[in-house]
Design a protein around this motif. Structure first.
Motif, PDB file in Angstrom:
ATOM      1  N   ASN A  61     -25.806 -54.742  29.455  1.00 52.58           N
ATOM      2  CA  ASN A  61     -25.952 -53.482  30.199  1.00 52.58           C
ATOM      3  C   ASN A  61     -24.579 -53.060  30.695  1.00 52.58           C
ATOM      4  O   ASN A  61     -23.960 -53.709  31.507  1.00 52.58           O
ATOM      5  CB  ASN A  61     -26.937 -53.644  31.356  1.00 52.58           C
ATOM      6  CG  ASN A  61     -26.567 -54.794  32.272  1.00 52.58           C
ATOM      7  OD1 ASN A  61     -25.873 -54.618  33.270  1.00 52.58           O
ATOM      8  ND2 ASN A  61     -27.029 -55.994  31.940  1.00 52.58           N
ATOM      9  N   ALA A 111     -33.935 -50.242  27.744  1.00 51.22           N
ATOM     10  CA  ALA A 111     -33.800 -50.513  29.174  1.00 51.22           C
ATOM     11  C   ALA A 111     -32.348 -50.485  29.624  1.00 51.22           C
ATOM     12  O   ALA A 111     -32.061 -50.227  30.798  1.00 51.22           O
ATOM     13  CB  ALA A 111     -34.415 -51.875  29.506  1.00 51.22           C
ATOM     14  N   GLY A 122     -30.936 -47.645  31.629  1.00 50.95           N
ATOM     15  CA  GLY A 122     -31.213 -47.527  33.058  1.00 50.95           C
ATOM     16  C   GLY A 122     -30.112 -48.056  33.936  1.00 50.95           C
ATOM     17  O   GLY A 122     -30.251 -48.051  35.167  1.00 50.95           O
ATOM     18  N   THR A 123     -28.999 -48.536  33.343  1.00 49.15           N
ATOM     19  CA  THR A 123     -27.884 -49.021  34.144  1.00 49.15           C
ATOM     20  C   THR A 123     -27.399 -47.918  35.071  1.00 49.15           C
ATOM     21  O   THR A 123     -27.113 -46.801  34.637  1.00 49.15           O
ATOM     22  CB  THR A 123     -26.720 -49.485  33.240  1.00 49.15           C
ATOM     23  OG1 THR A 123     -27.209 -50.502  32.362  1.00 49.15           O
ATOM     24  CG2 THR A 123     -25.590 -50.054  34.071  1.00 49.15           C
ATOM     25  N   GLU A 124     -27.297 -48.237  36.373  1.00 50.71           N
ATOM     26  CA  GLU A 124     -26.988 -47.221  37.372  1.00 50.71           C
ATOM     27  C   GLU A 124     -25.588 -46.642  37.175  1.00 50.71           C
ATOM     28  O   GLU A 124     -24.610 -47.361  37.071  1.00 50.71           O
ATOM     29  CB  GLU A 124     -27.125 -47.810  38.775  1.00 50.71           C
ATOM     30  CG  GLU A 124     -28.560 -48.187  39.118  1.00 50.71           C
ATOM     31  CD  GLU A 124     -28.702 -48.713  40.524  1.00 50.71           C
ATOM     32  OE1 GLU A 124     -28.810 -47.895  41.457  1.00 50.71           O
ATOM     33  OE2 GLU A 124     -28.690 -49.941  40.684  1.00 50.71           O
ATOM     34  N   LYS A 134     -30.251 -43.085  38.483  1.00 52.53           N
ATOM     35  CA  LYS A 134     -30.971 -44.289  38.083  1.00 52.53           C
ATOM     36  C   LYS A 134     -31.537 -44.231  36.673  1.00 52.53           C
ATOM     37  O   LYS A 134     -32.158 -45.195  36.224  1.00 52.53           O
ATOM     38  CB  LYS A 134     -32.111 -44.579  39.071  1.00 52.53           C
ATOM     39  CG  LYS A 134     -31.631 -45.031  40.438  1.00 52.53           C
ATOM     40  CD  LYS A 134     -32.802 -45.501  41.292  1.00 52.53           C
ATOM     41  CE  LYS A 134     -32.307 -46.052  42.625  1.00 52.53           C
ATOM     42  NZ  LYS A 134     -33.433 -46.573  43.444  1.00 52.53           N
ATOM     43  N   SER A 135     -31.360 -43.141  35.957  1.00 49.38           N
ATOM     44  CA  SER A 135     -31.952 -43.035  34.625  1.00 49.38           C
ATOM     45  C   SER A 135     -31.039 -42.278  33.681  1.00 49.38           C
ATOM     46  O   SER A 135     -30.276 -41.400  34.097  1.00 49.38           O
ATOM     47  CB  SER A 135     -33.329 -42.376  34.681  1.00 49.38           C
ATOM     48  OG  SER A 135     -33.220 -41.054  35.163  1.00 49.38           O
ATOM     49  N   ARG A 144     -34.588 -46.618  32.884  1.00 49.69           N
ATOM     50  CA  ARG A 144     -34.546 -46.340  34.327  1.00 49.69           C
ATOM     51  C   ARG A 144     -34.455 -47.641  35.121  1.00 49.69           C
ATOM     52  O   ARG A 144     -35.119 -48.627  34.774  1.00 49.69           O
ATOM     53  CB  ARG A 144     -35.780 -45.545  34.760  1.00 49.69           C
ATOM     54  CG  ARG A 144     -35.753 -45.153  36.242  1.00 49.69           C
ATOM     55  CD  ARG A 144     -36.901 -44.242  36.602  1.00 49.69           C
ATOM     56  NE  ARG A 144     -36.815 -43.816  37.995  1.00 49.69           N
ATOM     57  CZ  ARG A 144     -36.069 -42.805  38.427  1.00 49.69           C
ATOM     58  NH1 ARG A 144     -35.361 -42.091  37.563  1.00 49.69           N
ATOM     59  NH2 ARG A 144     -36.036 -42.486  39.712  1.00 49.69           N
ATOM     60  N   THR A 145     -33.653 -47.626  36.164  1.00 49.57           N
ATOM     61  CA  THR A 145     -33.607 -48.735  37.116  1.00 49.57           C
ATOM     62  C   THR A 145     -34.796 -48.605  38.062  1.00 49.57           C
ATOM     63  O   THR A 145     -34.895 -47.627  38.822  1.00 49.57           O
ATOM     64  CB  THR A 145     -32.290 -48.717  37.913  1.00 49.57           C
ATOM     65  OG1 THR A 145     -31.187 -48.935  37.027  1.00 49.57           O
ATOM     66  CG2 THR A 145     -32.295 -49.810  38.972  1.00 49.57           C
ATOM     67  N   ARG A 159     -34.625 -53.189  35.078  1.00 50.20           N
ATOM     68  CA  ARG A 159     -34.635 -51.917  34.340  1.00 50.20           C
ATOM     69  C   ARG A 159     -35.735 -51.928  33.282  1.00 50.20           C
ATOM     70  O   ARG A 159     -35.988 -52.951  32.632  1.00 50.20           O
ATOM     71  CB  ARG A 159     -33.271 -51.688  33.675  1.00 50.20           C
ATOM     72  CG  ARG A 159     -32.118 -51.608  34.655  1.00 50.20           C
ATOM     73  CD  ARG A 159     -30.774 -51.641  33.986  1.00 50.20           C
ATOM     74  NE  ARG A 159     -30.482 -52.944  33.375  1.00 50.20           N
ATOM     75  CZ  ARG A 159     -30.020 -53.991  34.053  1.00 50.20           C
ATOM     76  NH1 ARG A 159     -29.820 -53.903  35.367  1.00 50.20           N
ATOM     77  NH2 ARG A 159     -29.769 -55.119  33.442  1.00 50.20           N
TER      78      ARG A 159
END
Length: 413
Positions: A56, A67, A70-72, A116-117, A166-167, A173
């Motif tokens: 990520n 997933a 979803g890394t912020e 967040k997404s 998304r986180t 995630r």
């Protein structure tokens, strides 16, 4: 938003020419099924053994796991374009030959929806076809006379992936993906007997949709897990067929059929798992496993049997100091290995492959997330046992990864 719409337009416009011109293999094994699985990758995956389900990184498009999107991150836009070249040596018990194939291999981008997404879109090959069978001798039925035939195949099955991640909460995630698979395989057979001949041209078109889900979780700062499930699906197919004959050097049509219905081609249920470990500062290790349940699809091939497929891979990435002042400190050094048991068994022997890879990541600037990723992979596929051939493939992936920050106004005091 204008940047997103512009990039989507570029991707969609490229699809038509991409599907028609893409040829990334010269493997005789691409004769089977829908071709050989692609060695194209986005970003740095190719130099890490092809895995990376737990990776990520907001500056890197990881199409292995939705997933990972979803890394912020905030107001981030990433664009990636890739090229692939392959030089293969093919040999059996008596002969050896070299083949070269190269082309544009991937196009991808991702953009934040909120902090967040992220939404991502990518187009790249799913499988590649490029074979030639020359000088096949056969008897004319009812006589002792022989004729020679040459068979050529080319094409690819491509995939357009839309991914969302998304986180859900810190360190966890979730993601989902939908893939549209499309492409065509062209086969031409030329039969020659003296001054007479026959040319058979067949173009098979396939399309279908596949769904998948993924998750990633961080356990402390040193360990991450990632997993995905791709659900089974069926590809529908049609074929256009034309036959022309040559008699005394004069060509004339024999028959022409369009939109012949083909049997559906089933893609299997697929489970992917991976871990990412950071035992030392700036050192990351990934270990991955993929399982594809081909044996339950009911797929058949005239030459072999479809069998369950296992892929094991591992990779390592190291940089001296990603934020260092000296350029060499920021270069990323990578290596990887994989083993693929294969999905086709011929006379009881699986067509397996294994490969070793080396790669470098050259950053554009000290604070830039943009990078040029270059990887080299040496792959061995098949064997000279029974009727099989052995391939030794040297492939080079080049990916240009561009990262942009949106909507941030420079402040001047």
């Amino acid at each position: 938003m204008n940047k997103v719409l512009t990039t989507i337009t570029v991707v969609v416009t490229a699809l038509n020419s991409y599907s028609q011109t893409n040829r990334l293999t010269g493997s005789p094994y691409s004769l089977f099924g829908l071709g050989v699985e692609t060695s194209s990758n986005v970003g740095k995956n190719a130099s890490l053994g092809g895995g990376g389900f737990a990776i990520n990184d907001p500056s890197f498009i990881n199409i292995r796991n939705p997933a990972s999107f979803g890394t912020e991150s905030t107001n981030s836009f990433v664009f990636d374009i890739g090229f692939l070249g392959e030089l293969s040596t093919i040999e059996n018990n008596t002969t050896e030959e070299n083949r070269l194939a190269s082309n544009f291999s991937s196009l991808a981008f991702s953009a934040n929806i909120d902090e967040k997404s992220t939404l991502g879109l990518a187009v790249l090959p799913y499988s590649d076809v490029g074979y030639s069978l020359l000088g096949i001798e056969s008897n004319i039925e009812g006589t002792f006379d022989q004729f020679n035939s040459n068979i050529f195949g080319t094409g690819a099955l491509n995939t357009l992936n839309l991914q969302y991640g998304r986180t859900m909460f810190k360190g966890f995630r979730l993601g989902a993906k939908i893939s549209y698979l499309f492409g065509s395989i062209e086969e031409t057979e030329i039969v020659q007997t003296g001054l007479s001949g026959l040319t058979v041209e067949e173009t098979s078109n396939y399309s279908g949709v596949q769904f998948g889900v993924g998750l990633q979780t961080d356990i402390g700062k040193l360990f991450s897990y990632g997993g995905t499930i791709l659900f089974p699906t069926q590809l529908s197919g049609t074929q256009d067929r034309t036959v022309n004959k040559v008699l005394d050097l004069i060509q004339s049509p024999v028959e022409s059929e369009l939109d012949i219905s083909l049997d559906r081609f089933e893609l299997p249920l697929e489970f992917n798992n991976g871990i990412l470990i950071s035992p030392l500062k700036h050192l990351h290790l990934n270990f991955d496993h993929s399982f594809k349940a081909w044996s339950v699809t009911g797929q058949q091939d005239n030459i072999g049997d479809f069998v369950d497929q296992n892929i094991f891979s591992g990779g390592a990435e190291y940089s001296i100091n990603p934020a260092g002042f000296k350029y060499i400190q920021r270069i990323q050094f990578r290596t990887g290995y994989y083993y693929d048991s294969g999905y086709l068994s011929v006379r009881g022997e699986n067509i397996s492959s294994s490969g070793f890879s080396l790669g470098l990541g050259f950053p554009f600037g000290r604070r830039s997330g943009s990078m040029i990723n270059i990887s080299y992979t040496n792959t061995n596929r098949g064997s000279t046992n029974t009727i099989l051939v052995q391939e030794n493939i040297h492939s080079v992936n080049i990916n240009i990864n561009l990262k942009d920050i949106w909507f941030l106004k420079r402040k001047i005091n």
